[in-house]
Design a protein around this motif. Structure first.
Motif, PDB file in Angstrom:
ATOM      1  N   GLU B 107       7.317  35.144  45.909  1.00  0.00           N
ATOM      2  CA  GLU B 107       8.537  35.967  45.873  1.00  0.00           C
ATOM      3  C   GLU B 107       9.784  35.128  46.119  1.00  0.00           C
ATOM      4  OE1 GLU B 107       9.121  38.870  48.890  1.00  0.00           O
ATOM      5  OE2 GLU B 107       8.672  37.487  50.488  1.00  0.00           O
ATOM      6  N   SER B 108       9.659  33.788  46.001  1.00  0.00           N
ATOM      7  CA  SER B 108      10.836  32.933  46.160  1.00  0.00           C
ATOM      8  C   SER B 108      10.715  31.725  45.232  1.00  0.00           C
ATOM      9  CB  SER B 108      10.969  32.449  47.614  1.00  0.00           C
ATOM     10  OG  SER B 108       9.916  31.568  47.945  1.00  0.00           O
ATOM     11  N   GLU B 131       6.144  39.124  43.260  1.00  0.00           N
ATOM     12  CA  GLU B 131       6.241  40.405  43.970  1.00  0.00           C
ATOM     13  C   GLU B 131       7.593  41.039  43.678  1.00  0.00           C
ATOM     14  OE1 GLU B 131       5.351  40.326  48.153  1.00  0.00           O
ATOM     15  OE2 GLU B 131       5.362  42.504  48.257  1.00  0.00           O
ATOM     16  N   ASP B 133      10.260  44.208  44.442  1.00  0.00           N
ATOM     17  CA  ASP B 133      10.664  45.222  45.428  1.00  0.00           C
ATOM     18  C   ASP B 133      11.144  46.450  44.667  1.00  0.00           C
ATOM     19  OD1 ASP B 133      11.691  46.720  47.491  1.00  0.00           O
ATOM     20  OD2 ASP B 133      13.363  45.366  47.936  1.00  0.00           O
ATOM     21  N   GLY B 136      12.681  49.053  48.442  1.00  0.00           N
ATOM     22  CA  GLY B 136      13.449  48.599  49.606  1.00  0.00           C
ATOM     23  C   GLY B 136      12.670  48.616  50.891  1.00  0.00           C
ATOM     24  N   HIS B 137      11.357  48.715  50.759  1.00  0.00           N
ATOM     25  CA  HIS B 137      10.500  48.937  51.924  1.00  0.00           C
ATOM     26  C   HIS B 137      10.217  47.648  52.672  1.00  0.00           C
ATOM     27  CE1 HIS B 137       6.995  50.180  54.225  1.00  0.00           C
ATOM     28  NE2 HIS B 137       6.238  49.339  53.575  1.00  0.00           N
ATOM     29  N   ARG B 138      10.003  46.533  51.945  1.00  0.00           N
ATOM     30  CA  ARG B 138       9.522  45.340  52.622  1.00  0.00           C
ATOM     31  C   ARG B 138       9.873  44.097  51.821  1.00  0.00           C
ATOM     32  NH1 ARG B 138       3.329  45.666  53.581  1.00  0.00           N
ATOM     33  NH2 ARG B 138       3.156  44.826  51.487  1.00  0.00           N
ATOM     34  N   SER B 139       8.917  43.589  51.069  1.00  0.00           N
ATOM     35  CA  SER B 139       9.041  42.290  50.417  1.00  0.00           C
ATOM     36  C   SER B 139       9.392  42.427  48.948  1.00  0.00           C
ATOM     37  CB  SER B 139       7.714  41.529  50.505  1.00  0.00           C
ATOM     38  OG  SER B 139       7.310  41.383  51.832  1.00  0.00           O
ATOM     39  N   GLY B 140       9.662  41.283  48.322  1.00  0.00           N
ATOM     40  CA  GLY B 140       9.762  41.234  46.878  1.00  0.00           C
ATOM     41  C   GLY B 140      11.180  41.063  46.362  1.00  0.00           C
ATOM     42  N   LYS B 142      14.113  42.180  43.643  1.00  0.00           N
ATOM     43  CA  LYS B 142      14.521  43.368  42.886  1.00  0.00           C
ATOM     44  C   LYS B 142      14.467  43.048  41.379  1.00  0.00           C
ATOM     45  CE  LYS B 142      17.076  45.441  46.610  1.00  0.00           C
ATOM     46  NZ  LYS B 142      16.677  44.337  47.531  1.00  0.00           N
TER      47      LYS B 142
END
Lengths: 371, 371
Positions: B107-108, B131, B133, B136-140, B142
């Motif tokens: 995710e980066s 991953e 998102d 807006g819950h956790r990781s990833g 947009k």
């Protein structure tokens, strides 16, 4: 460090632990009582051996699995400090027949009768303590309850009354030296009162066992007490910091985790240390899932730990959310988190990674779990 | 039952589990998508085998320990659905070289670069999902974030972009069919949007993986999605009851415990099922530490479960506190507690005791833990 260990991993600072052990044992020696550490915190033979080497006499356990594991390693004087029930009697019998000096706990006439009957049926005499309620916190019989003498009377034939035991768990909710000292005295005085009542009724009652980490560290004297039990002192944790009986730099275990991502617009740092690594224990709700520290264990008050999923920790940077959170804590950064409750956090792990001292090697100390 | 099992013990109702498996797989078949169950809930080979037998294609894991255990048992198509970090690369490499078709998550850009470099250095090409998102819950990342295309570009040489993945964990906080269906559509649409963007930039992106138990059971359609992941559906729990995607009588695991004492003046029943047996997960805070049932699993709404210590559960009788609480639930009474969160409660135990059907024998299915 992250080249050595896969994260999350439970770290143990052995030097801190040894100081914690020495502090408690020294205090018990000064107060003139035997010390029987509660090994439910560590469930680790290496830790228990160090407690015994420092002067502990026997151990306390919270499960028969612990009794079996530690007895298998040669520790033969064990108090099982949860009231016994019928489905565990055959297991206890097996351990006693194998040579374990196992002391059981009862808090009802019905169970005292069943215990005595089971012992008589199988040709053993179970040693039992009666649990005394000294703080209204959980289990036990109040010192002035008529049931106390009924239980004692029922413990004959296949069971023998060895004494009384109490645990002032309410001490965890206190946070001043005065209140803690008062609770320690209440725990002592009410447990001694129960013993006195039993003796007046003709029972020998040689054992008067009290204890919790906060009261053990706060008692001014322990007159007429014969032994003290405490568990969490061996590692300490943020709850004990909140209670006021240790400093942050005395907490001996932490969870090593790694930054796996960010949500820069929210100031979030995502780690691989979620609730599976920390447990869901929020302690006194002051530190989220634990106190976040750098890789060397120095607290980072700029990071909160308010949210956790199974394998994800969500740390909140207290600064203004922008790109700098990812610059300060890039992916791959190692962090350590001090637990709220050492018993709960350690239980999530199968081993302690013992931090090397003086350039030595990492050691791995196994711990067990289950019933 | 208490003559057979020492308590606390984790019980599994296999018939309920099989119905839960059939329900989810049937739904995925209707929607025309592959199903890749998340085995972090059970960590048990016997359970995963039944999910695969019902039609699942591959599994999802939350730790490399799970990947290693299930691969060791012959399951060779595994998605590790937590963003990879450097300290786990050698472990992943070892599994891939042993023949595991392991898909990793990034995710980066920084980690995508390190992954590709590590693969190139060791002569492998890592398969990776990005991953996304979607809630807006956790990781990833947009779907419209420029970083999405940077990560995809970085996945070359020793790494290969296989697709996109999202998990709408925010669905756990919803509780109406309409809100759940809307969240399922949001999860689908935003993950598909990310795939569309990647394809427009020249990446193949064959996999579009979405899922959570609530959204999987609430999606009206899953157009352009290739696979769904869900975990907790296999057992269900009180959180899923609260969300509204299952009934209480579909919850397939429970903790068997035994009454060990009472505090009659408070209406308390003390059991040997504390937080070590239940976990500290309070779910949506509607059921204390879980829903108390009788030994046959029938709910007992007259008993709350508001307080727990390590090996003590404190149940509160909702009637007037008097002697009748000890008469209704005497010492030795067996009770079962339905968990708030099946993943958390099961993780406290080393095995499932499978309730016999049609008069058969109890089976024990081992489960593992740790990293």
């Amino acid at each position: 460090m992250d080249a050595i260990l896969e994260t999350p991993a439970l770290l143990l600072d052995e030097a801190r632990m040894q100081r914690n052990i020495a502090r408690m044992q020294g205090r018990m020696d000064q107060l003139g009582v035997a010390f029987r550490p509660h090994v439910k915190t560590s469930k680790c033979l290496e830790v228990a051996r160090r407690q015994l080497a420092a002067g502990a006499r026997g151990i306390t356990v919270s499960t028969l699995k612990e009794a079996e594991e530690f007895f298998g390693a040669g520790i033969d004087d064990i108090l099982y400090a949860v009231a016994i029930v019928p489905n565990k009697l055959n297991h206890a019998l097996k351990l006693i027949r194998a040579g374990l000096r196992l002391t059981l706990l009862v808090e009802s006439s019905a169970m005292a009768q069943q215990l005595a009957a089971h012992g008589a049926e199988h040709g053993v005499c179970y040693e039992a303590l009666i649990e005394i309620d000294t703080d209204g916190h959980r289990s036990g019989v109040k010192p002035d309850d008529p049931v106390l003498l009924e239980i004692a009377a029922a413990l004959n034939g296949g069971a023998h009354l060895k004494g009384v035991m109490t645990h002032a768990g309410a001490s965890y909710d206190l946070n001043t030296p005065e209140a803690l000292a008062a609770m320690a005295e209440q725990e002592r005085a009410r447990c001694v009162a129960a013993a006195t009542r039993l003796r007046a009724a003709g029972h020998a009652c040689p054992v008067v066992s009290v204890g919790s980490t906060p009261t053990a560290l706060s008692a001014a004297h322990l007159e007429d007490v014969t032994e003290v039990r405490a568990g969490v002192y061996v590692f300490f944790d943020m709850v004990m910091v909140d209670v006021g009986v240790c400093r942050v730099d005395e907490v001996a275990i932490s969870v090593l985790c790694t930054v796996i991502g960010h949500q820069q617009d929210k100031g979030w740092i995502i780690t691989d240390g979620g609730w599976m690594a920390m447990s869901r224990d929020l302690g006194h709700d002051h530190h989220g899932y634990g106190m976040v520290c750098d890789a060397d264990g120095q607290p980072l008050p700029e990071l909160g730990f308010g949210k956790a999923n199974q394998e994800h920790g969500v740390l909140q940077w207290r600064g203004a959310p922008d790109v700098s959170v990812a610059q300060r804590y890039p992916v791959g950064t190692s962090l350590r988190v001090l637990p709220n409750h050492a018993c709960a956090t350690a239980a999530q792990h199968g081993q302690y990674h013992v931090i090397p001292q003086n350039g030595g090697d990492w050691q791995v100390w196994p711990r067990f779990s289950g019933w």
